[in-house]
Design a protein around this motif. Structure first.
Motif, short mmCIF file in Angstrom:
data_model
loop_
_atom_site.label_atom_id
_atom_site.label_comp_id
_atom_site.label_asym_id
_atom_site.label_seq_id
_atom_site.Cartn_x
_atom_site.Cartn_y
_atom_site.Cartn_z
N ASN A 1 0.83 -1.20 0.00
CA ASN A 1 0.00 0.00 0.00
C ASN A 1 0.87 1.25 0.00
OD1 ASN A 1 -2.17 -1.74 0.27
ND2 ASN A 1 -2.28 -1.50 2.49
N THR B 1 -2.12 5.96 3.81
CA THR B 1 -3.36 5.24 3.55
C THR B 1 -3.83 4.59 4.83
OG1 THR B 1 -2.17 3.25 2.82
CG2 THR B 1 -2.83 4.83 1.12
N SER B 2 -5.13 4.29 4.88
CA SER B 2 -5.70 3.69 6.09
C SER B 2 -6.88 2.84 5.70
CB SER B 2 -6.13 4.79 7.08
OG SER B 2 -7.16 5.57 6.52
N GLY C 1 -5.73 -0.48 3.00
CA GLY C 1 -5.24 0.88 2.75
C GLY C 1 -6.08 1.61 1.73
N TRP D 1 -3.36 -2.29 -5.65
CA TRP D 1 -3.94 -1.47 -4.57
C TRP D 1 -5.13 -0.67 -5.08
CZ3 TRP D 1 -3.76 3.99 -4.64
CH2 TRP D 1 -4.29 4.61 -3.50
#
Length: 195
Positions: free
Chosen positions: A2, A6-7, A11, A147
């Motif tokens: 990722n 990012t979360s 992510g 991703w």
């Protein structure tokens, strides 16, 4: 793998600002969508200022419905390029996001220019210091395409029916819509989110 900043699951959200801020502003966009462009042109700077002041953290979520309905891969490839920009920092990410919308191909069904890595790299020249051998490699090789697929898949989890959309904490704001729908003004937005 990722990108930085990012979360969430896989992510799938790119954040701008302090993740520990007291409020969360979720912004739902698509890079090939004209409504998203209009909202970004109107409100992106305001979102950034609010995050810089610590009022909220912005979490960006991206769709690719136009890739699916019109064909092509421009939305997904642009998201992957944004992942490479996030590795360069929060500022470069937001500036690159604005630059992509400013050069958005139109009409989206006839021009899928963002599917071409060379076009994405050309837009990156608009962001001082973003172009680097590492950034160029990630965009050219599609490092973050897997991703980007997770980002797009995660979009549906929020129950958002289309782009653009804005959610402040748990409240949906009327921040944009189809081309004939007025976009909330920066002043109206700031009044709405003021504590």
């Amino acid at each position: 793998m990722n990108p930085a900043h990012t979360s969430g699951a896989h992510g799938a959200a790119v954040y701008y600002g302090d993740p520990g801020a007291p409020h969360v502003l979720r912004v739902f966009l698509e890079l090939r969508d004209r409504g998203s462009r209009r909202m970004a042109e109107s409100l992106l700077a305001t979102f950034r200022t609010g995050a810089d002041e610590g009022r909220f953290v912005v979490r960006f979520h991206f769709a690719a419905s136009l890739d699916d309905t019109l064909g092509g891969s421009g939305s997904r490839r642009a998201v992957a390029a944004l992942g490479a920009a996030a590795d360069a920092g929060q500022g470069p990410f937001v500036e690159y996001l604005a630059a992509l919308f400013a050069t958005q191909p139109f009409p989206p069904g006839a021009d899928d220019r963002f599917a071409d890595p060379a076009a994405l790299l050309a837009v990156a020249y608009e962001v001082p210091g973003l172009r680097s051998p590492e950034f160029d490699r990630k965009v050219t090789e599609g490092t973050y395409l897997p991703w980007a697929g997770q980002v797009v898949a995660n979009f549906a989890e929020f129950g958002v029916l289309g782009t653009p959309a804005v959610r402040y904490d748990e409240e949906d704001l009327a921040a944009g819509g189809p081309d004939d729908t007025p976009v909330i003004t920066p002043a109206d937005f700031l009044r709405h989110v003021s504590d």
